[in-house]
Design a protein around this motif. Structure first.
Motif: not given
Length: 154
Positions: A15-24, A90-96
């Protein structure tokens, strides 16, 4: 490569590419804990590119049921078959996080759920249609969620 989600030691692996990776990662761990506690199921995710059939299934349900197209790229996906239910995530880059709950028996529960990681904005494609309820989680902070009932056959 598959990743067994650890809800004790939360990791951003995949999930590292997500700007909210920790929350995701916390949200993913929250789902893993739910499946462990409710179904004794080990929640394992795969990179979205390795399971295009799962990503396409969720895309198709969203498009056919509500005309929704998620703009954010998928990072990971998984599917669990438990107690006569097919759960596809499905886990999305945006955090959705989008999940499709589909009872295999006719007349059973069938729904699409949306969960927003702490710190992300409501995606434009969902903002005008859905209201999001808040839920506190030790693993994920504040989770905002919504859903709709699936009418079609998939």
């Amino acid at each position: 490569m598959s990743y067994v989600v650890d809800f004790v030691n939360v990791s951003t692996v995949g999930l590292e590419r997500s700007p909210v990776a920790d929350a995701l990662a916390g949200l993913r761990a929250n789902e893993a804990r739910y499946f462990s506690n409710k179904y004794a199921h080990v929640f394992t995710t795969d990179p979205a590119a390795e399971v295009p059939d799962l990503v396409e299934y969720v895309r198709r349900v969203l498009a056919e049921e509500r005309g929704i197209v998620i703009a954010s790229p998928p990072l990971e996906a998984t599917e669990a078959l438990v107690d006569g239910l097919r759960w596809t995530y499905v886990f999305h880059e945006s955090g959705l996080v989008v999940n499709v709950l589909y009872a295999l028996e006719p007349g059973g529960k069938r729904a699409v759920g949306f969960k927003l990681s702490d710190g992300m904005e409501v995606p434009d494609e969902l903002a005008d249609t859905f209201k999001f309820a808040r839920q506190k989680s030790k693993l994920a902070g504040t989770i905002r969620g919504s859903y709709f009932v699936v009418k079609g056959e998939y």
